[in-house]
Motif scaffolding. Structure first.
Motif, short mmCIF file in Angstrom:
data_model
loop_
_atom_site.label_atom_id
_atom_site.label_comp_id
_atom_site.label_asym_id
_atom_site.label_seq_id
_atom_site.Cartn_x
_atom_site.Cartn_y
_atom_site.Cartn_z
N SER A 48 26.31 -35.86 14.38
CA SER A 48 26.76 -35.31 13.23
C SER A 48 28.03 -34.57 13.40
O SER A 48 28.47 -34.61 14.28
N PRO A 49 28.75 -34.21 12.30
CA PRO A 49 29.92 -33.60 12.33
C PRO A 49 30.07 -32.50 13.08
O PRO A 49 31.21 -32.21 13.63
N ASP A 50 29.04 -31.73 13.29
CA ASP A 50 29.20 -30.60 14.28
C ASP A 50 28.77 -30.90 15.65
O ASP A 50 28.84 -29.97 16.38
N GLY A 51 28.53 -32.02 15.97
CA GLY A 51 28.44 -32.50 17.34
C GLY A 51 27.05 -32.69 17.83
O GLY A 51 26.85 -32.78 19.04
N ASN A 52 25.97 -32.26 17.02
CA ASN A 52 24.65 -32.70 17.44
C ASN A 52 24.17 -34.05 17.50
O ASN A 52 24.52 -34.91 16.56
N ASP A 84 29.98 -41.00 14.45
CA ASP A 84 30.36 -39.94 13.56
C ASP A 84 31.20 -40.51 12.43
O ASP A 84 32.25 -40.64 12.51
N THR A 86 32.40 -39.54 9.65
CA THR A 86 33.30 -38.58 9.15
C THR A 86 34.80 -38.86 9.90
O THR A 86 35.98 -38.67 9.51
#
Length: 155
Positions: A48-52, A84, A86
């Protein structure tokens, strides 16, 4: 040019591009198993964009190159995708598959394959053989000029 022609020509071109993309995606009988593995890997391949870690989806834009062993009972898949979506980085995952009773199943993920490609996948006995373009000293990240040959045992 008539109004109908101006409308129909772009529509025909758009439809033919869609048809090409769909047919290029289907690369034989193991395609469904490759797609299932890509989307449901035990250790998710995407983030995910937050690294998960997250399961991959169509949004990750996977492109498959699948090679089949002589006899059609084993395959190797090279999957290029954006882990990712994004960002603009491209990721690579390689895995082997086996057909048992007409049902394709994931066998193992192949580690330590790097580069751009492959242009084609051939077989030497039970080994999938392919070449990847790799960076050499002085190459820009966009444009590798080196090559590396891989020979991967298939089930």
């Amino acid at each position: 040019m008539s109004r109908l022609s101006r409308t129909m020509i772009p529509l025909a071109l758009a439809l033919s591009a869609c048809a090409t993309a769909v047919s290029a995606r289907d690369q034989g009988p193991a395609t469904g198993a490759v797609d299932a593995w890509f989307r449901n890997a035990k250790q998710p391949l995407c983030v995910s964009p937050d690294g998960n870690d997250v399961r991959c989806t169509k949004r990750n834009d996977p492109h498959y190159a699948i090679g089949y062993a002589p006899g059609g009972d084993a395959a190797i898949a090279v999957v290029r995708f954006q882990a990712d979506p994004t960002g603009n980085a491209e990721n690579l995952a390689v895995a082997t598959f086996r057909s048992e009773g007409g049902r394709w199943t994931f066998v193992r993920k192949v580690e330590n394959v790097f580069g751009q490609g492959p242009d084609r996948i051939a077989f030497e006995g039970r080994k999938a053989v392919f070449t990847m373009r790799v960076l050499r000293d002085g190459d820009g990240r966009c444009c590798p000029t080196g090559t590396k040959r891989y020979a991967v045992q298939v089930p």
